[in-house]
Write a protein that holds these residues in place. Sequence first.
Motif, PDB file in Angstrom:
ATOM      1  N   LEU A   1      37.999 -15.821  26.187  1.00 54.01           N
ATOM      2  CA  LEU A   1      39.405 -16.131  25.940  1.00 54.01           C
ATOM      3  C   LEU A   1      39.967 -15.368  24.748  1.00 54.01           C
ATOM      4  O   LEU A   1      41.186 -15.321  24.557  1.00 54.01           O
ATOM      5  N   ARG A   2      39.096 -14.771  23.935  1.00 53.46           N
ATOM      6  CA  ARG A   2      39.564 -13.905  22.858  1.00 53.46           C
ATOM      7  C   ARG A   2      39.891 -12.503  23.356  1.00 53.46           C
ATOM      8  O   ARG A   2      40.500 -11.716  22.638  1.00 53.46           O
ATOM      9  N   ARG A   3      39.504 -12.201  24.586  1.00 54.13           N
ATOM     10  CA  ARG A   3      39.635 -10.840  25.102  1.00 54.13           C
ATOM     11  C   ARG A   3      40.566 -10.718  26.306  1.00 54.13           C
ATOM     12  O   ARG A   3      40.993  -9.621  26.628  1.00 54.13           O
ATOM     13  N   VAL A   4      40.845 -11.819  26.984  1.00 54.81           N
ATOM     14  CA  VAL A   4      41.692 -11.762  28.178  1.00 54.81           C
ATOM     15  C   VAL A   4      42.777 -12.829  28.072  1.00 54.81           C
ATOM     16  O   VAL A   4      42.596 -13.844  27.401  1.00 54.81           O
TER      17      VAL A   4
ATOM     18  N   TRP B   1      37.264  -5.435  29.730  1.00 56.34           N
ATOM     19  CA  TRP B   1      36.072  -5.384  30.581  1.00 56.34           C
ATOM     20  C   TRP B   1      34.963  -6.282  30.030  1.00 56.34           C
ATOM     21  O   TRP B   1      34.231  -6.907  30.791  1.00 56.34           O
ATOM     22  N   ALA B   2      34.876  -6.348  28.698  1.00 58.46           N
ATOM     23  CA  ALA B   2      33.889  -7.257  28.105  1.00 58.46           C
ATOM     24  C   ALA B   2      34.234  -8.705  28.446  1.00 58.46           C
ATOM     25  O   ALA B   2      33.350  -9.518  28.731  1.00 58.46           O
ATOM     26  N   GLY B   3      35.536  -9.028  28.440  1.00 61.07           N
ATOM     27  CA  GLY B   3      35.962 -10.369  28.820  1.00 61.07           C
ATOM     28  C   GLY B   3      35.625 -10.687  30.260  1.00 61.07           C
ATOM     29  O   GLY B   3      35.177 -11.792  30.575  1.00 61.07           O
ATOM     30  N   VAL B   4      35.830  -9.710  31.164  1.00 62.84           N
ATOM     31  CA  VAL B   4      35.487  -9.917  32.575  1.00 62.84           C
ATOM     32  C   VAL B   4      33.987 -10.157  32.725  1.00 62.84           C
ATOM     33  O   VAL B   4      33.553 -11.040  33.476  1.00 62.84           O
ATOM     34  N   ALA B   5      33.183  -9.366  31.999  1.00 64.20           N
ATOM     35  CA  ALA B   5      31.730  -9.545  32.066  1.00 64.20           C
ATOM     36  C   ALA B   5      31.328 -10.927  31.563  1.00 64.20           C
ATOM     37  O   ALA B   5      30.454 -11.593  32.149  1.00 64.20           O
TER      38      ALA B   5
ATOM     39  N   GLY C   1      46.940   5.542  19.003  1.00 65.28           N
ATOM     40  CA  GLY C   1      47.364   4.751  20.147  1.00 65.28           C
ATOM     41  C   GLY C   1      46.366   4.813  21.273  1.00 65.28           C
ATOM     42  O   GLY C   1      46.067   3.820  21.932  1.00 65.28           O
ATOM     43  N   GLY C   2      45.800   6.030  21.492  1.00 68.40           N
ATOM     44  CA  GLY C   2      44.793   6.164  22.542  1.00 68.40           C
ATOM     45  C   GLY C   2      43.553   5.367  22.233  1.00 68.40           C
ATOM     46  O   GLY C   2      42.971   4.728  23.115  1.00 68.40           O
ATOM     47  N   THR C   3      43.159   5.352  20.953  1.00 71.05           N
ATOM     48  CA  THR C   3      41.984   4.571  20.561  1.00 71.05           C
ATOM     49  C   THR C   3      42.232   3.082  20.753  1.00 71.05           C
ATOM     50  O   THR C   3      41.374   2.336  21.233  1.00 71.05           O
ATOM     51  N   ALA C   4      43.458   2.633  20.386  1.00 66.80           N
ATOM     52  CA  ALA C   4      43.781   1.220  20.540  1.00 66.80           C
ATOM     53  C   ALA C   4      43.773   0.811  22.017  1.00 66.80           C
ATOM     54  O   ALA C   4      43.269  -0.250  22.384  1.00 66.80           O
ATOM     55  N   THR C   5      44.340   1.717  22.865  1.00 66.77           N
ATOM     56  CA  THR C   5      44.355   1.412  24.297  1.00 66.77           C
ATOM     57  C   THR C   5      42.950   1.349  24.867  1.00 66.77           C
ATOM     58  O   THR C   5      42.605   0.460  25.642  1.00 66.77           O
ATOM     59  N   ALA C   6      42.117   2.314  24.453  1.00 67.01           N
ATOM     60  CA  ALA C   6      40.727   2.314  24.927  1.00 67.01           C
ATOM     61  C   ALA C   6      39.992   1.072  24.447  1.00 67.01           C
ATOM     62  O   ALA C   6      39.207   0.470  25.182  1.00 67.01           O
ATOM     63  N   GLY C   7      40.280   0.666  23.185  1.00 65.99           N
ATOM     64  CA  GLY C   7      39.636  -0.535  22.663  1.00 65.99           C
ATOM     65  C   GLY C   7      40.050  -1.781  23.421  1.00 65.99           C
ATOM     66  O   GLY C   7      39.232  -2.640  23.711  1.00 65.99           O
ATOM     67  N   ALA C   8      41.366  -1.860  23.759  1.00 65.51           N
ATOM     68  CA  ALA C   8      41.847  -3.002  24.525  1.00 65.51           C
ATOM     69  C   ALA C   8      41.217  -3.028  25.911  1.00 65.51           C
ATOM     70  O   ALA C   8      40.853  -4.091  26.427  1.00 65.51           O
TER      71      ALA C   8
ATOM     72  N   ALA D   1      30.394 -18.537  26.313  1.00 67.26           N
ATOM     73  CA  ALA D   1      30.924 -17.357  27.002  1.00 67.26           C
ATOM     74  C   ALA D   1      32.430 -17.484  27.232  1.00 67.26           C
ATOM     75  O   ALA D   1      33.171 -16.511  27.046  1.00 67.26           O
ATOM     76  N   ASP D   2      32.893 -18.677  27.609  1.00 63.46           N
ATOM     77  CA  ASP D   2      34.323 -18.862  27.836  1.00 63.46           C
ATOM     78  C   ASP D   2      35.112 -18.720  26.538  1.00 63.46           C
ATOM     79  O   ASP D   2      36.205 -18.141  26.527  1.00 63.46           O
TER      80      ASP D   2
END
Length: 293
Positions: free
Chosen positions: A237-240, A20-24, A8-15, A232-233
Amino acid sequence: MAMRTRSGGTATAGARTGRWAGVALMLGSGLSNQVGAAVAALAFPVIGPVGVVAVRQWVAAGVLLAAGRPRPWTFTAAQWRPVLGLAVVFAMMNLSLYEAVSRIGLGLAVTLEFLGPLAVALAGSRRRADLVCAVAAAGAVAVLTRPRPATDYLGIGLALLAAACWGCYILLNRTLGARLPGAQGSAAAAAVSGLLYAPVGAVALWLRPPTAPALACALAAGVLASAVPFLADALALRRVPVHFFGIFMSVNPVLAALVGTVVLGQRLDAASWAAIAVVVTANATAVTTAARR
């Protein structure tokens, strides 16, 4: 239990990393779009906004055709109607925006253009918060367009035309998304728009022959303002969430004003900066309440 906790911790960290990758990606998309518009403005003195927009439309058509791979011979009449409508909107939106940028500057033109998405978000709403957003945006527009010795009302009108086109762009894309799979509709519309600009661009470039630097700026604008944001968009949209993407888009007027200041030397006064902040806030609030509904 420990294994589940670690998983669960790994999944949360991955999300979190994906967010953050989506924000970038969204920040990179916005910067690329506004830098592309600023680079396009550098070519205006040589080939004019019409020549720059023609080159940009051709680049966009090439990129979207490669990405969307439309099959127009399979389209029905009901599918062709929004495609043709979007093609006309593509052509008018970019030309009116670039003509406005050439007259009133990048920051003001993009801020006024963002009234289009705001109007779509507020349309038909009866919520008090949305009414406040509409009033605040109207006040900000009044500040941005207040009479001054150097006020260019034609440029303001062109930016508002770009806003109306952007609103139509959103609505037509919704229709296309329901009638055509993937990016086929957008790709076909970009191709038709590129064809519409073939004679217009040819005449514009014949009347105002491009130099190598001007042509390079126009091509760079096509890549930076069309190809990079599109890719980029799509990745962002796959991440956020979609509503978060809409909120983050509201930062574009600020990015446009900053890029206009740094790249083009177009400085805004304190009142204009305050008005831009109000438009950004109104957009973000309207998108948030629309997402909740």
